[in-house]
Design a protein around this motif. Sequence first.
Motif, PDB file in Angstrom:
ATOM      1  N   UNK A  95       0.840  -1.199   0.000  1.00 56.75           N
ATOM      2  CA  UNK A  95       0.000   0.000   0.000  1.00 56.75           C
ATOM      3  C   UNK A  95       0.874   1.247   0.000  1.00 56.75           C
ATOM      4  N   UNK A  96       0.360   2.308  -0.614  1.00 52.85           N
ATOM      5  CA  UNK A  96       1.014   3.623  -0.563  1.00 52.85           C
ATOM      6  C   UNK A  96      -0.084   4.644  -0.260  1.00 52.85           C
ATOM      7  N   UNK A  97       0.130   5.417   0.786  1.00 49.23           N
ATOM      8  CA  UNK A  97      -0.801   6.505   1.107  1.00 49.23           C
ATOM      9  C   UNK A  97      -0.028   7.815   1.082  1.00 49.23           C
ATOM     10  N   UNK A  98      -0.762   8.884   0.794  1.00 47.20           N
ATOM     11  CA  UNK A  98      -0.158  10.202   0.702  1.00 47.20           C
ATOM     12  C   UNK A  98      -0.778  11.091   1.769  1.00 47.20           C
ATOM     13  N   UNK A  99       0.046  11.841   2.460  1.00 44.63           N
ATOM     14  CA  UNK A  99      -0.445  12.796   3.454  1.00 44.63           C
ATOM     15  C   UNK A  99       0.414  14.053   3.414  1.00 44.63           C
TER      16      UNK A  99
END
Length: 185
Positions: free
Chosen positions: A179-183
Amino acid sequence: MSSDTPPPMPDFPPPAPPARKQPRNWVVITSAAAVIAAVIGTGLFVVNSRGDESKPAATTAASSAPDEDAVPTAEESEPDPVYADVDADSFDIELRTTEKQCFGSAGCNVTVEPKLTYVGLSEDLDPDAVYEITYEIRGDESGPVIETAELSEQTSLTYTPTSISTASSGTKVSVKITDVTTRGY
């Protein structure tokens, strides 16, 4: 008295023309203050009328047409940058073994670190975003180990080395991004 004799001179001097009065100091000071106040008031009016763009300006139909010679401002000419949509397929990952201690047939203690590579150009990544890249390490005798690395400022990777125990010295250790999440916009 004969006509040849001049008239007698008067005993006192002739009257002097009336003397002009000098303006008093308070008149001069008051006049100067009025002039200064008028100049300041005019300046404030001009500055406010030029600097306040939030109020609609009164225009005529002829002046409301766009001027073809006008130079666009920086806000108008530069579009907002567009950054790549990042997901698990945007990165390649490998593991780098930094420590390994084997105990014969009892297996090994192995310390690994992620080696991440972005598939595109680093300029495509938002420099203000932090990408949290979750990955799964397989090969530990207790089962998969889940870790997360953070990519910030397009090239700065932060992670914690992972220690695992393998069942034998021949156990293959592998890794996969899940998974890759951006914040941080």
